[in-house]
Design an enzyme around this catalytic site. Structure first.
Site, PDB file in Angstrom:
ATOM      1  N   HIS A 100       0.750  -1.295   0.154  1.00 12.57           N
ATOM      2  CA  HIS A 100      -0.004  -0.163  -0.108  1.00 12.57           C
ATOM      3  C   HIS A 100       0.854   1.370  -0.024  1.00 12.57           C
ATOM      4  O   HIS A 100       1.800   1.405   0.684  1.00 12.57           O
ATOM      5  CB  HIS A 100      -0.895   0.014   1.343  1.00 12.57           C
ATOM      6  CG  HIS A 100      -1.566  -1.175   1.456  1.00 12.57           C
ATOM      7  ND1 HIS A 100      -2.666  -1.567   0.384  1.00 12.57           N
ATOM      8  CD2 HIS A 100      -1.968  -2.078   2.326  1.00 12.57           C
ATOM      9  CE1 HIS A 100      -3.226  -2.806   0.901  1.00 12.57           C
ATOM     10  NE2 HIS A 100      -2.902  -2.961   2.058  1.00 12.57           N
ATOM     11  N   GLU A 117      -1.926  -0.021   8.215  1.00 16.18           N
ATOM     12  CA  GLU A 117      -2.898  -1.141   8.895  1.00 16.18           C
ATOM     13  C   GLU A 117      -2.014  -1.937   9.937  1.00 16.18           C
ATOM     14  O   GLU A 117      -0.916  -2.013  10.131  1.00 16.18           O
ATOM     15  CB  GLU A 117      -3.495  -1.874   7.737  1.00 16.18           C
ATOM     16  CG  GLU A 117      -2.386  -2.804   7.097  1.00 16.18           C
ATOM     17  CD  GLU A 117      -2.931  -3.464   5.865  1.00 16.18           C
ATOM     18  OE1 GLU A 117      -3.854  -2.869   5.293  1.00 16.18           O
ATOM     19  OE2 GLU A 117      -2.510  -4.410   5.514  1.00 16.18           O
ATOM     20  N   HIS A 175       3.191  -7.562   1.935  1.00 14.33           N
ATOM     21  CA  HIS A 175       2.781  -8.374   2.907  1.00 14.33           C
ATOM     22  C   HIS A 175       1.573  -9.188   2.024  1.00 14.33           C
ATOM     23  O   HIS A 175       1.142  -8.836   0.725  1.00 14.33           O
ATOM     24  CB  HIS A 175       1.825  -7.491   3.784  1.00 14.33           C
ATOM     25  CG  HIS A 175       1.060  -6.489   3.430  1.00 14.33           C
ATOM     26  ND1 HIS A 175       1.457  -5.343   2.908  1.00 14.33           N
ATOM     27  CD2 HIS A 175      -0.473  -6.618   3.388  1.00 14.33           C
ATOM     28  CE1 HIS A 175       0.111  -4.799   2.803  1.00 14.33           C
ATOM     29  NE2 HIS A 175      -0.902  -5.513   2.678  1.00 14.33           N
ATOM     30  N   ARG A 195      -1.450  -4.722  -6.090  1.00 12.46           N
ATOM     31  CA  ARG A 195      -0.849  -6.217  -6.417  1.00 12.46           C
ATOM     32  C   ARG A 195       0.574  -6.118  -6.954  1.00 12.46           C
ATOM     33  O   ARG A 195       0.797  -5.704  -8.059  1.00 12.46           O
ATOM     34  CB  ARG A 195      -1.697  -6.817  -7.237  1.00 12.46           C
ATOM     35  CG  ARG A 195      -3.283  -7.258  -6.484  1.00 12.46           C
ATOM     36  CD  ARG A 195      -3.903  -8.499  -7.186  1.00 12.46           C
ATOM     37  NE  ARG A 195      -5.340  -8.422  -6.779  1.00 12.46           N
ATOM     38  CZ  ARG A 195      -6.430  -7.679  -7.372  1.00 12.46           C
ATOM     39  NH1 ARG A 195      -6.236  -7.461  -8.675  1.00 12.46           N
ATOM     40  NH2 ARG A 195      -7.459  -8.015  -7.018  1.00 12.46           N
TER      41      ARG A 195
END
Length: 319
Positions: A100, A117, A175, A195
């Site tokens: 991200h 996150e 991740h 992605r």
């Protein structure tokens, strides 16, 4: 507007890697074949909670906040959108390897916030894994070569996980959630994902799912574990046994309790996501029942409340 505990109906998502645990074990309802994600706290055009109880039943959380003003998020909150998104993720199959972007990169390129996150591992099958971070051999040049050679997986670290583990994932950290994990994710209110690699998997349309290799290369950061730990607690006044993470985006605690008193003061709302057990929230002489898998929004300024149960686990998030 009246302040009281708001029980939220989730927004559920079907994705090809999803499973049935959220339906069968956590009470999520849907006509979808699987529920990959259950968005427990969300104020987004692509997913919005509906209030289930009390005077504002049937109103979306977004409508409630518009009417009540941003004061129910936090005193003086000056963001231009709701700050957090909380979800359950049920990975029957492995998710794509992804990354991200930061706020700066994402606002410039996507007109959207970036995403930092954290994951709380609710359940993990034996042998379940995560992809977390780059190997020492990683470089932009090695990444480009690995993409061409279809050896991208070799550049990233894998870890075995168990229930109760916590992982903090700042923007820029590569991740992926492996098969057999059920996770509670607390994140910035963003859905921007690049992605990196998707194992050659086909979508429902029979075509390979889109990857975002160039943008991923731009934003991947070679973090050390020390870097991540420092960011994880950067905004914490003190580390306690219940504190899972505290950064400039959110603060998250976990409590196991039979009786617990908390305070939704004027500085921040609290979001309660119950991982196990059942019981009641006591506020202003009224009982609000909860069970495993449910989420309540406690508006900022609501004040003190008490949780009672025969033994439950709750993840509590705020800003």
């Amino acid at each position: 507007m009246k302040l009281y505990p708001l029980k939220l109906a989730p927004a559920v998502k079907e994705i090809i890697w999803g499973g049935n645990k959220l339906k069968n074990m956590y009470g999520k309802k849907s006509d979808f074949e699987n529920i990959a994600e259950s968005w427990e706290l969300t104020v987004r055009p692509d997913g919005m909670n509906v209030i289930e109880n009390g005077e504002y039943a049937g109103m979306t959380l977004g409508e409630y906040i518009d009417k009540a003003t941003y004061a129910v998020i936090g005193d003086g909150y000056d963001g231009d959108r709701f700050p957090l998104l909380i979800k359950f993720i049920d990975a029957r199959d492995r998710l794509s390897i992804q990354v991200h972007p930061s706020d700066e990169y994402s606002l410039k390129n996507e007109n959207e916030l970036g995403k930092t996150e954290m994951w709380y591992i609710v359940e993990a099958d034996e042998g379940a894994e995560l992809v977390i971070g780059t190997k020492p051999s990683y470089s932009a040049e090695a990444f480009e070569k690995a993409v061409a050679d279809n050896t991208v997986e070799d550049l990233f670290e894998k870890v075995k996980v168990k229930a109760g583990d916590v992982y903090f994932i700042p923007s820029g950290l590569v991740h992926a959630i492996g098969a057999g994990n059920l996770i509670c994710e607390i994140q910035q209110n963003s859905n921007v994902t690049y992605r990196v690699y998707d194992y050659g998997r086909l979508g429902k349309d029979g075509k390979p799912r889109e990857t975002h290799v160039e943008k991923a290369r731009d934003v991947i950061v070679n973090y050390t574990p020390e870097d991540i730990e420092k960011m994880r607690f950067a905004a914490a006044d003190e580390r306690t046994s219940s504190l899972l993470a505290a950064c400039d985006k959110f603060k998250v605690n976990k409590y196991e309790f039979t009786e617990l008193s908390l305070n939704a003061d004027k500085d921040s709302f609290l979001s309660l996501t119950f991982i196990e057990g059942d019981g009641v929230v006591l506020f202003d002489g009224t009982e609000y029942p909860f069970k495993k898998g449910e989420t309540y929004y406690m508006p900022a300024g609501m004040g003190e409340f008490t949780l009672k149960s025969s033994g439950a686990l709750v993840v509590v998030a705020g800003i």
